[in-house]
Design a protein around this motif. Structure first.
Motif, PDB file in Angstrom:
ATOM      1  N   HIS A 554     -18.418   4.064  -9.830  1.00 27.81           N
ATOM      2  CA  HIS A 554     -17.637   4.191  -8.597  1.00 27.81           C
ATOM      3  C   HIS A 554     -16.671   3.011  -8.575  1.00 27.81           C
ATOM      4  O   HIS A 554     -17.087   1.849  -8.573  1.00 27.81           O
ATOM      5  CB  HIS A 554     -18.536   4.151  -7.368  1.00 27.81           C
ATOM      6  N   SER A 555     -15.386   3.328  -8.589  1.00 32.26           N
ATOM      7  CA  SER A 555     -14.386   2.269  -8.708  1.00 32.26           C
ATOM      8  C   SER A 555     -13.234   2.559  -7.758  1.00 32.26           C
ATOM      9  O   SER A 555     -13.262   3.529  -6.990  1.00 32.26           O
ATOM     10  CB  SER A 555     -13.895   2.180 -10.165  1.00 32.26           C
ATOM     11  N   PHE A 556     -12.221   1.724  -7.813  1.00 33.23           N
ATOM     12  CA  PHE A 556     -11.067   1.915  -6.937  1.00 33.23           C
ATOM     13  C   PHE A 556      -9.843   1.281  -7.570  1.00 33.23           C
ATOM     14  O   PHE A 556      -9.934   0.414  -8.439  1.00 33.23           O
ATOM     15  CB  PHE A 556     -11.317   1.295  -5.561  1.00 33.23           C
ATOM     16  N   LYS A 557      -8.690   1.782  -7.156  1.00 39.32           N
ATOM     17  CA  LYS A 557      -7.425   1.108  -7.446  1.00 39.32           C
ATOM     18  C   LYS A 557      -6.893   0.601  -6.127  1.00 39.32           C
ATOM     19  O   LYS A 557      -6.829   1.343  -5.134  1.00 39.32           O
ATOM     20  CB  LYS A 557      -6.411   2.036  -8.108  1.00 39.32           C
ATOM     21  N   SER A 558      -6.496  -0.640  -6.104  1.00 43.13           N
ATOM     22  CA  SER A 558      -6.105  -1.305  -4.870  1.00 43.13           C
ATOM     23  C   SER A 558      -5.054  -0.515  -4.104  1.00 43.13           C
ATOM     24  O   SER A 558      -4.160   0.109  -4.680  1.00 43.13           O
ATOM     25  CB  SER A 558      -5.560  -2.695  -5.195  1.00 43.13           C
ATOM     26  N   GLY A 559      -5.175  -0.551  -2.782  1.00 39.15           N
ATOM     27  CA  GLY A 559      -4.092  -0.069  -1.948  1.00 39.15           C
ATOM     28  C   GLY A 559      -2.875  -0.968  -2.092  1.00 39.15           C
ATOM     29  O   GLY A 559      -2.903  -1.985  -2.790  1.00 39.15           O
ATOM     30  N   GLY A 560      -1.805  -0.609  -1.440  1.00 36.69           N
ATOM     31  CA  GLY A 560      -0.602  -1.401  -1.622  1.00 36.69           C
ATOM     32  C   GLY A 560       0.443  -1.126  -0.569  1.00 36.69           C
ATOM     33  O   GLY A 560       0.160  -0.568   0.504  1.00 36.69           O
ATOM     34  N   LEU A 561       1.656  -1.518  -0.905  1.00 36.01           N
ATOM     35  CA  LEU A 561       2.789  -1.415   0.021  1.00 36.01           C
ATOM     36  C   LEU A 561       3.928  -0.661  -0.642  1.00 36.01           C
ATOM     37  O   LEU A 561       4.183  -0.822  -1.842  1.00 36.01           O
ATOM     38  CB  LEU A 561       3.267  -2.820   0.415  1.00 36.01           C
ATOM     39  N   ASN A 562       4.611   0.169   0.150  1.00 37.11           N
ATOM     40  CA  ASN A 562       5.808   0.851  -0.328  1.00 37.11           C
ATOM     41  C   ASN A 562       6.982  -0.116  -0.275  1.00 37.11           C
ATOM     42  O   ASN A 562       7.567  -0.332   0.787  1.00 37.11           O
ATOM     43  CB  ASN A 562       6.107   2.065   0.553  1.00 37.11           C
ATOM     44  N   LEU A 563       7.327  -0.694  -1.394  1.00 36.27           N
ATOM     45  CA  LEU A 563       8.426  -1.650  -1.427  1.00 36.27           C
ATOM     46  C   LEU A 563       9.651  -1.073  -2.127  1.00 36.27           C
ATOM     47  O   LEU A 563      10.474  -1.806  -2.676  1.00 36.27           O
ATOM     48  CB  LEU A 563       7.968  -2.949  -2.099  1.00 36.27           C
ATOM     49  N   ASN A 564       9.766   0.248  -2.100  1.00 36.66           N
ATOM     50  CA  ASN A 564      11.018   0.915  -2.466  1.00 36.66           C
ATOM     51  C   ASN A 564      11.708   1.494  -1.235  1.00 36.66           C
ATOM     52  O   ASN A 564      12.660   2.247  -1.359  1.00 36.66           O
ATOM     53  CB  ASN A 564      10.759   2.041  -3.471  1.00 36.66           C
ATOM     54  N   GLY A 565      11.183   1.179  -0.081  1.00 35.66           N
ATOM     55  CA  GLY A 565      11.715   1.753   1.145  1.00 35.66           C
ATOM     56  C   GLY A 565      10.920   2.973   1.573  1.00 35.66           C
ATOM     57  O   GLY A 565      10.242   3.622   0.773  1.00 35.66           O
ATOM     58  N   VAL A 566      10.992   3.280   2.856  1.00 32.56           N
ATOM     59  CA  VAL A 566      10.294   4.424   3.427  1.00 32.56           C
ATOM     60  C   VAL A 566      11.306   5.254   4.211  1.00 32.56           C
ATOM     61  O   VAL A 566      12.433   4.805   4.465  1.00 32.56           O
ATOM     62  CB  VAL A 566       9.136   3.962   4.347  1.00 32.56           C
ATOM     63  N   PRO A 567      10.953   6.463   4.607  1.00 35.87           N
ATOM     64  CA  PRO A 567      11.909   7.272   5.366  1.00 35.87           C
ATOM     65  C   PRO A 567      12.303   6.626   6.693  1.00 35.87           C
ATOM     66  O   PRO A 567      11.526   5.885   7.309  1.00 35.87           O
ATOM     67  CB  PRO A 567      11.138   8.582   5.602  1.00 35.87           C
ATOM     68  N   VAL A 568      13.510   6.917   7.111  1.00 32.71           N
ATOM     69  CA  VAL A 568      14.019   6.505   8.418  1.00 32.71           C
ATOM     70  C   VAL A 568      14.337   7.776   9.196  1.00 32.71           C
ATOM     71  O   VAL A 568      15.123   8.611   8.742  1.00 32.71           O
ATOM     72  CB  VAL A 568      15.273   5.623   8.284  1.00 32.71           C
TER      73      VAL A 568
END
Length: 824
Positions: A554-568
């Motif tokens: 049982h493993s995981f890949k870290s969550g993160g941040l959208n640093l390419n921009g998000v919808p407006v």
């Protein structure tokens, strides 16, 4: 400190001078380890090759066949003889390793189809395949595009490795080991030359600087003319221009304490990377808004519609300067209870690109550059101990990353007609023309982006091997991990006169500018979370050369941040989409490792079943003028399959191998996915038009549950062999030899949502070599790669604007040359 000879040294010192063979799952066809308590002296003497593969897959030195992990090992001789001088080449020897790259930054290393989203560059997410060089974790996959520097061997560990190799190794790990400084004077040099002005030189030297200090220095350089000719600039692009240097000092402070200080610098500086015209596929946009109509309206025709003419007319600057380096200090102390290891490292990465993001010779996007600088610091403490009937590894790991990207995108004089819907009229000025016919609307429109990430991770981990009896071992492992990521994304957009483009409102002219480049900003967005990984492996030896094993992880890949921009939406930045949840992985695996015919034959078979919840997938904001990539969490993904690796050496004259993999990799639940181009770009409403029917309605989202994951073939194989005969050449005793290596893969998708336009047909690549090697380390051979000049694509991609243009990277044509090497 016990000494275990590495593969290359053993092969070089055997009197029979056996030919190199591609190593599968860590095992050449004939293996005997002189110190193996399960083998008698008679066995050792009877065997034709007194060698064995030693790996550190579980952070201690072990025979590969005794490690209950699916792994592949390629040694230095295999790397040299097959021309596998980077990960891209290495994948041809390992069917379940996939590597895709449109440039060094936008690269993906996947194992069994898992690892990183195909085709998305995002500073705020982590890879799923850990890359380690000399036990130092590399956070950027750009390192995988560089030449191997003075490498001893490369281990590819398949399946989750989170309890020993880190939080983000849900698909596996690539463990690269450099050659260590030696107290015996030794060296090697190799030069190669071939067509396309190919030139490569590699050299290393090692020896003592005193009774307790040894040093090693390695150099590598590769250059090659590009494979695509740009008629606009008059130059060949997609070239190779690599340079690397690595040095190491070993200080033997005492009989029980060693320190190794190492440093390296690698640089690529090619005119690269052009994705060229491949085909046009109809979307659901009005016919006059699709590629052919838009091109005719501006008097444009691609220089060639046959991508294998290898021609382009890109008009923007191309560059892919990629610089990596760093230093590390490793200390190893032998105590009465075990070995204590400390690894302190600093790494840097500089990325200085220039791209033509419209993939045409028209001035649509005239500038697209996202230079990046990263500093990375890691500290690991690890203790490996032994007791009565058990052994263990425990450790602490700390990681800090500071990354800063400053991007610029500028539109040109052809952008208005290409990107703006001609029905859009600027109503703020009476009698104004259609905006699409006014080049000044988008000409000079410029976005300046500032992207920052500070990323800390800390972990406590351990692995325990309990030998219940002489045959059965139980191996639990754990990792407790904490992540703290803080990121910012700021995109400021100005028109050619320097006026700010607002997030929302304003004139129709400004709305059209926003459709082309969306301004937005969010700062100090944070992701913080604790996670726990654990696994349990049981292994059983029913016979001396047979190992059965089964694993649950049982493993995981870290969550993160959208640093390419998000919808407006209506001027509001959707910051709730800035965070991405971690992937949650459940993995089952069972396998058998076996050797027979006096260890002249090896057969290893592995079955695996992996499910991932909250799979980090690409989502697109499908407007008629732009495709904005960002991440979201799909419901569920499943990967299952079977791998088999076979190698044989019936005599000292002949070796052969066959590796194969079946992989069924699918989205199980992804109802809110981006639509492929043939179901995009049309109007809203019902009914939904047929795929690729111009002027019809498009769905807002597509349900791609049940579709195959991108980048992975259902079937993949690598196979080959080598035959040698005793010979004497130039007064030297040795062998003449001929070898063949080939790889075959079936069709795979090159788009996040499978498209009829971006499937890549299966292909076979065949490489040949023939030469002479002497008993004193001299080697000369000729080689041909892609013998049959197979035409294939590495990557296909949809392009901005949703016009139906498909661009791609064509694979290397037939290449040939000669290599001379000498070791002492």
């Amino acid at each position: 400190m016990p000494t275990i000879l590495p593969l290359a040294l053993i092969l070089q010192t055997t009197t029979a001078v056996p030919p190199p063979s591609v190593v599968v799952q860590g095992t050449p066809a004939t293996q005997v380890m002189p110190g193996d308590p399960q083998r008698t002296e008679e066995d050792v003497q009877r065997s034709s090759v007194a060698s064995d593969i030693v790996v550190t897959a579980r952070r201690r030195e072990e025979r590969a066949q005794n490690v209950p992990i699916a792994l592949s090992v390629v040694g230095v001789k295999e790397i040299d003889d097959t021309g596998s001088f980077n990960v891209a080449r290495l994948q041809q020897l390992q069917p379940t390793l996939q590597f895709y790259s449109t440039n060094p930054r936008n690269s993906s290393v996947n194992i069994r189809g898992l690892g990183a989203p195909l085709g998305l560059t995002n500073d705020g997410i982590d890879q799923g395949v850990g890359v380690y060089i000399d036990q130092v974790y590399l956070s950027r996959v750009a390192a995988a595009t560089l030449d191997f520097l003075d490498v001893q061997q490369v281990e590819t560990l398949r399946g989750p490795q989170g309890t020993l190799y880190g939080k983000n190794t849900v698909a596996g790990a690539i463990n690269i080991t450099s050659r260590a400084p030696s107290f015996d004077f030794e060296g090697r040099a190799e030069v190669s030359a071939g067509n396309l002005d190919f030139k490569q030189a590699k050299a290393s030297i090692s020896g003592p600087l005193g009774d307790r200090v040894a040093a090693r220095l390695g150099l590598a350089t590769t250059s090659r003319r590009g494979t695509v000719f740009n008629v606009r600039s008059g130059t060949y692009v997609n070239e190779q221009d690599n340079l690397g240097v690595r040095g190491a000092l070993l200080f033997r402070a005492s009989d029980s304490l060693d320190f190794t200080l190492s440093g390296d610098y690698s640089r690529q500086n090619p005119e690269c990377c052009a994705q060229i015209f491949v085909r046009v596929g109809n979307t659901q946009r009005p016919l006059n808004r699709q590629f052919d109509a838009l091109a005719r309206a501006q008097g444009y025709e691609p220089v060639s519609r046959n991508p294998f003419d290898r021609l382009t007319d890109l008009d923007a600057e191309l560059n892919a300067k990629n610089v990596l380096g760093g230093a590390s200090l490793r200390g190893e102390l032998e105590t009465g209870a075990g070995r204590l290891t400390s690894i302190t490292a600093w790494r840097f990465w500089d990325w200085l690109p220039a791209n033509d993001r419209d993939f045409t010779g028209l001035p649509i996007t005239t500038l697209s550059q996202n230079p990046t600088h990263q500093d990375q610091y890691t500290q690991e403490f690890r203790f490996a101990g032994d007791g009565k009937g058990f052994d263990y590894v425990v450790g602490l790991f700390g990681f800090y990353q500071d990354i800063h990207t400053t991007g610029v995108q500028r539109q040109g004089s052809a952008a208005s007609r290409w990107l703006i819907n001609p029905s859009t009229r600027d109503t703020s000025v009476a009698g104004s023309p259609f905006l699409a016919n006014d080049p000044s609307v988008l000409d000079g429109l410029t976005a300046n982006n500032d992207i920052r990430l500070k990323n800390f991770s800390g972990a406590l981990f351990g692995k325990f091997n309990w030998r219940i009896d002489d045959r059965f071992t139980l191996s639990p492992g754990f990792r407790v991990n904490y992540d703290d990521k803080v990121g910012s994304y700021v995109s400021i957009v100005r028109d050619a006169q320097g006026n700010l483009v607002p997030y929302s409102g304003g004139t129709a002219r400004q709305a059209a500018q926003r459709d082309a480049i969306q301004p937005q900003a969010f700062t100090d967005e944070a992701y913080r979370a604790w996670n726990v990984s654990y696994d349990l492996t049981g292994s059983y030896k029913p016979a001396q050369d047979v190992l059965l094993y089964a694993t649950y992880a049982h493993s995981f890949k870290s969550g993160g941040l959208n640093l390419n921009g998000v919808p407006v939406v209506n001027g509001v930045v959707q910051t709730q989409l800035a965070q991405i949840a971690p992937e949650k992985v459940d993995h089952f695996e069972a396998g058998v490792k076996s050797q027979f015919w006096d260890r002249r034959a090896t057969l290893n078979v592995t079955g695996f079943w992996t499910t991932i919840r909250d799979y980090q997938a690409i989502v697109n904001n499908q407007s008629t003028s732009t495709l904005r990539g960002y991440l979201a969490n799909a419901g569920k993904v499943r990967v299952r399959g079977i791998e088999a690796d076979f190698s044989i050496r019936p005599s000292d004259r002949l070796t052969a191998y066959l590796n194969g993999a079946f992989n069924d990799a699918r989205y199980l639940d992804f109802k809110n996915a981006p639509c492929p181009p043939e179901l995009s770009g049309g109007g809203s409403g019902t009914p939904i038009g047929a795929p690729g029917a111009p002027g019809t309605n498009s769905p807002i989202v597509c349900d791609i549950s049940g579709q195959r994951l991108p980048g992975v073939s259902k079937w993949a194989f690598s196979y080959g062999g080598e035959y040698n005969l005793p010979a004497r050449l130039f007064g030297l005793d040795g062998q003449t030899y001929v070898g063949v290596d080939a790889s075959t893969r079936t069709t795979f998708s090159s788009n996040a949502s499978r498209s009829i336009y971006t499937d890549i047909d299966g292909y076979t690549l065949t490489n040949l070599r023939a030469g002479f090697r002497s008993t004193n380390g001299f080697n000369v051979f000729g080689w041909v790669r892609n013998v049959f000049d197979t035409r294939y694509y590495e990557v296909l991609a949809t392009t901005p604007g949703n016009t139906g243009l498909i661009a791609g990277n064509v694979g290397d044509p037939q290449t040939y040359g000669i290599t001379l090497g000498k070791s002492f």
